[in-house]
Each structure stands twice: as C-alpha cells, then as structure tokens.
Motif scaffolding. Structure first.
Motif, PDB file in Angstrom:
ATOM      1  N   UNK A 100       7.000 -23.015   5.811  1.00 51.98           N
ATOM      2  CA  UNK A 100       5.628 -22.632   5.506  1.00 51.98           C
ATOM      3  C   UNK A 100       5.580 -21.792   4.241  1.00 51.98           C
ATOM      4  N   UNK A 101       4.413 -21.800   3.623  1.00 53.03           N
ATOM      5  CA  UNK A 101       4.116 -20.948   2.476  1.00 53.03           C
ATOM      6  C   UNK A 101       3.244 -19.817   2.981  1.00 53.03           C
ATOM      7  N   UNK A 102       3.689 -18.581   2.754  1.00 56.15           N
ATOM      8  CA  UNK A 102       3.013 -17.413   3.305  1.00 56.15           C
ATOM      9  C   UNK A 102       2.511 -16.500   2.191  1.00 56.15           C
ATOM     10  N   UNK A 103       1.206 -16.439   2.048  1.00 54.62           N
ATOM     11  CA  UNK A 103       0.600 -15.622   1.007  1.00 54.62           C
ATOM     12  C   UNK A 103       0.576 -14.157   1.429  1.00 54.62           C
ATOM     13  N   UNK A 104       0.578 -13.262   0.442  1.00 56.97           N
ATOM     14  CA  UNK A 104       0.406 -11.844   0.759  1.00 56.97           C
ATOM     15  C   UNK A 104      -1.006 -11.638   1.306  1.00 56.97           C
ATOM     16  N   UNK A 105      -1.164 -10.785   2.306  1.00 55.55           N
ATOM     17  CA  UNK A 105      -2.492 -10.579   2.902  1.00 55.55           C
ATOM     18  C   UNK A 105      -3.512 -10.095   1.870  1.00 55.55           C
ATOM     19  N   UNK A 106      -4.615 -10.808   1.803  1.00 59.10           N
ATOM     20  CA  UNK A 106      -5.670 -10.540   0.830  1.00 59.10           C
ATOM     21  C   UNK A 106      -6.723  -9.616   1.426  1.00 59.10           C
ATOM     22  N   UNK A 107      -7.391  -8.917   0.588  1.00 60.13           N
ATOM     23  CA  UNK A 107      -8.523  -8.036   0.893  1.00 60.13           C
ATOM     24  C   UNK A 107      -8.131  -6.765   1.632  1.00 60.13           C
ATOM     25  N   UNK A 108      -7.330  -6.857   2.700  1.00 58.73           N
ATOM     26  CA  UNK A 108      -7.003  -5.620   3.420  1.00 58.73           C
ATOM     27  C   UNK A 108      -5.881  -4.813   2.768  1.00 58.73           C
ATOM     28  N   UNK A 109      -5.161  -5.384   1.774  1.00 56.14           N
ATOM     29  CA  UNK A 109      -4.266  -4.650   0.878  1.00 56.14           C
ATOM     30  C   UNK A 109      -3.231  -3.776   1.614  1.00 56.14           C
ATOM     31  N   UNK A 110      -2.293  -4.384   2.311  1.00 58.53           N
ATOM     32  CA  UNK A 110      -1.272  -3.607   3.003  1.00 58.53           C
ATOM     33  C   UNK A 110      -0.314  -2.914   2.034  1.00 58.53           C
ATOM     34  N   UNK A 111       0.389  -1.898   2.534  1.00 59.73           N
ATOM     35  CA  UNK A 111       1.445  -1.244   1.774  1.00 59.73           C
ATOM     36  C   UNK A 111       2.658  -2.175   1.706  1.00 59.73           C
ATOM     37  N   UNK A 112       3.659  -1.780   0.933  1.00 62.15           N
ATOM     38  CA  UNK A 112       4.876  -2.580   0.851  1.00 62.15           C
ATOM     39  C   UNK A 112       5.586  -2.641   2.211  1.00 62.15           C
ATOM     40  N   UNK A 113       5.604  -1.548   2.947  1.00 60.08           N
ATOM     41  CA  UNK A 113       6.214  -1.584   4.279  1.00 60.08           C
ATOM     42  C   UNK A 113       5.395  -2.467   5.221  1.00 60.08           C
ATOM     43  N   UNK A 114       4.079  -2.489   5.023  1.00 64.86           N
ATOM     44  CA  UNK A 114       3.234  -3.380   5.798  1.00 64.86           C
ATOM     45  C   UNK A 114       3.547  -4.840   5.515  1.00 64.86           C
ATOM     46  N   UNK A 115       3.857  -5.152   4.238  1.00 65.34           N
ATOM     47  CA  UNK A 115       4.230  -6.521   3.882  1.00 65.34           C
ATOM     48  C   UNK A 115       5.533  -6.929   4.562  1.00 65.34           C
ATOM     49  N   UNK A 116       6.492  -6.025   4.586  1.00 68.99           N
ATOM     50  CA  UNK A 116       7.758  -6.319   5.265  1.00 68.99           C
ATOM     51  C   UNK A 116       7.509  -6.615   6.741  1.00 68.99           C
ATOM     52  N   UNK A 117       6.707  -5.776   7.381  1.00 73.00           N
ATOM     53  CA  UNK A 117       6.416  -5.976   8.802  1.00 73.00           C
ATOM     54  C   UNK A 117       5.646  -7.278   9.028  1.00 73.00           C
ATOM     55  N   UNK A 118       4.693  -7.587   8.156  1.00 79.12           N
ATOM     56  CA  UNK A 118       3.874  -8.799   8.270  1.00 79.12           C
ATOM     57  C   UNK A 118       4.747 -10.052   8.200  1.00 79.12           C
ATOM     58  N   UNK A 119       5.539 -10.172   7.143  1.00 80.77           N
ATOM     59  CA  UNK A 119       6.332 -11.386   6.965  1.00 80.77           C
ATOM     60  C   UNK A 119       7.446 -11.500   8.000  1.00 80.77           C
TER      61      UNK A 119
END
Length: 294
Positions: A100-119
């Motif tokens: 899958x292709x996974x985009x960075x979450x838009x509009x809610x603007x997570x922190x870098x640690x939030x991106x790690x947790x998300x992916x």
C-alpha cells in the motif's frame, strides 16, 4: 520487497456517476504492455479523496484482477485517521494488493513521533508492505528524513514516495536510509537528478499518457546511459509542465480524454478543463510533439 523503475499513478476512469470498469481494465493492459514496472491505483491522481470506500476498493480489486500478477500493485490506502488507514490497508491486502501507499496524515498535522506511531500501527494491523508518501504541499505535514530513517527499520516499510522536489532532501534520505529503502520520486519534473542521487524510480503522473518515455528514461539511467537519460528527461519536461499547470489530475484526465482512453469526467471540487482553457492547447501541442495520438 524492492520497487524500482516506473510505477504509474493511475487515473480512475469514470462514466457518469460511476467507475468505468472497461476503461480501467484497458489502461492496466496498455500500461503493462508499454513496459511499466508497477501500478498505483487510488492515489491523488486516481481521485481517492472523492471515491467512496466501496468505489476505492472496487478500483483496487479491478486493477489487481486485470494485472494478473504481471507487475506489483501498490494500492493507495492512506488516511488522516489511523483507524481508517488500518482498515483500508487490511482490505487491500485481502484483495491481493502487493503493498500500500500511505500518505502522511493531512489537516490534523501530527508530530514526528505521531507519524511513527501512525505508520507503525498501519503496518502491524495490515501485515502488508508499504511505501510512505511525503507531499507536504498537499497535506501540510512533512515526514522528515530522520523520521523516515527510523520508520525504515520496520521490515514492512519498503519505500518512500518523496514528492517535495528537493534534491538536498533526496540525498539526505539516501544517506540516512541507504540502498535498502526503495527511493521513489513523486515529482516528474526532477526525475533525472533524483535518479542520479541514487533514487530507484518514480511514481509518475505523466506515464499515464507516455509510459514508454518514462520507462526508457529510468532504464537508461539505471544502465548508466546518462546522455540518453538526459535527452529523454528534457523530452518529457514540456509534458510535465502542461500536466501540472493547474491542479492535478485535471490536466492528465484531459490529456487521456484527448487520446480517447477515458471519458473526461472528473469529480467536484475539481472540474473538467473548459474547451478554451490555455492548458488544453498546450496539452495538444505536447501530445503532438511526442507523437501521441488516439
């Protein structure tokens, strides 16, 4: 899983209010016959923001079925909701997508640690390889190279679609992540310098209409024929300028319609380019120059 070469960010053909299944199946075959290295349904170019969940999965199912395992299918399955992205990625796995292709979450603007947790959550929920997609100009959220390097240690994070057009950043990603992460350009304009810095390929909009041109460019670069690659790069630049002269995918859908491959239908809030729009004339000129005709 190693992804390289040209992966086409497929448009989603539409007829009336629905998906044009026959046109989509034809596009898949034409792309593979032209030598494309992978297909990416339901990205931004495929109008994922305006597809219903049912339509989204229908497009993925059609592309997987029509591809018949001939090339990898990298299905768009991102969201700014981690739960929704987990559900989409899991569904794409069940439909037979290779990744899958996974985009960075838009509009809610997570922190870098939030991106790690998300992916990480998406990888663990789906068990499917994934390519991370960084396009802060659209999302307002930037996946930093150091964060990407941290995520790249996860065995299911196999690549990145880097669409900033920033070659300093591309070099830094290669420096931090090494050869193991598939480094894919999301910016047709800077494809040649991206490849010269160690990039492995591109997820391309322009390859919808000129797959052979982009395949030849990437292969020339991979084989060290840089003079040929440079000539092909400059040959494709007028096409890229026309395709991004207004918001994509408006121009690419217009170009595909000019070539008789799809209906010109596009969903609001994007619009069909008016007949007198200057981009239409430029698209016709470029398509004629590249000898692309119905």
């Amino acid at each position: 899983m190693k992804l390289e070469g040209v992966l086409t960010a497929l448009v989603t053909p539409m007829r009336g209010d629905g998906i044009d299944t026959e046109a989509l199946e034809r596009l898949v075959d034409e792309q593979i016959q032209a030598g494309i290295d992978g297909l990416v349904p339901c990205g931004t170019t495929g109008e994922s923001p305006t597809l219903s969940h049912a339509e989204h999965l229908t497009v993925v199912e059609i592309v997987v079925r029509a591809t018949r395992g001939r090339v990898p299918v990298l299905a768009g399955a991102g969201s700014n909701s981690t739960k929704e992205a987990c559900e989409l990625a899991t569904a794409c796995k069940e439909l037979g997508a290779d990744a899958t292709l996974q985009i960075t979450p838009y509009y809610n603007k997570p922190t870098q640690s939030g991106l790690v947790a998300h992916f990480t959550a998406i990888a663990e929920a789906s068990g499917l390889p994934m390519v991370l997609y960084n396009v802060p100009g659209r999302t307002g959220c930037d996946l930093k190279p150091a964060t990407l390097a941290e995520l790249a240690r996860h065995p299911l994070v196999v690549g990145v679609k880097e669409a900033t057009g920033d070659m300093i950043r591309a070099a830094r990603i290669r420096e931090l992540c090494g050869e193991g992460l598939s480094l894919l350009s999301g910016d047709d304009f800077t494809l040649l310098p991206f490849l010269s810095l160690g990039g492995h390929g591109v997820i391309s909009v322009g390859s919808n209409v000129a797959p052979g041109l982009f395949v030849a460019l990437c292969r020339a670069a991979r084989e060290g024929r840089w003079d040929e690659a440079r000539a092909l790069h400059y040959r494709q630049l007028p096409l890229s300028r026309a395709l991004f002269s207004v918001t994509s995918p408006e121009p690419i859908k217009a170009a595909m319609a000019m070539l008789g491959k799809i209906e010109p239908t596009i969903r609001l809030p994007l619009q069909v380019l008016p007949d007198d729009h200057p981009t239409r004339a430029e698209l016709r000129r470029v398509l004629d120059t590249l000898e692309l005709r119905p």
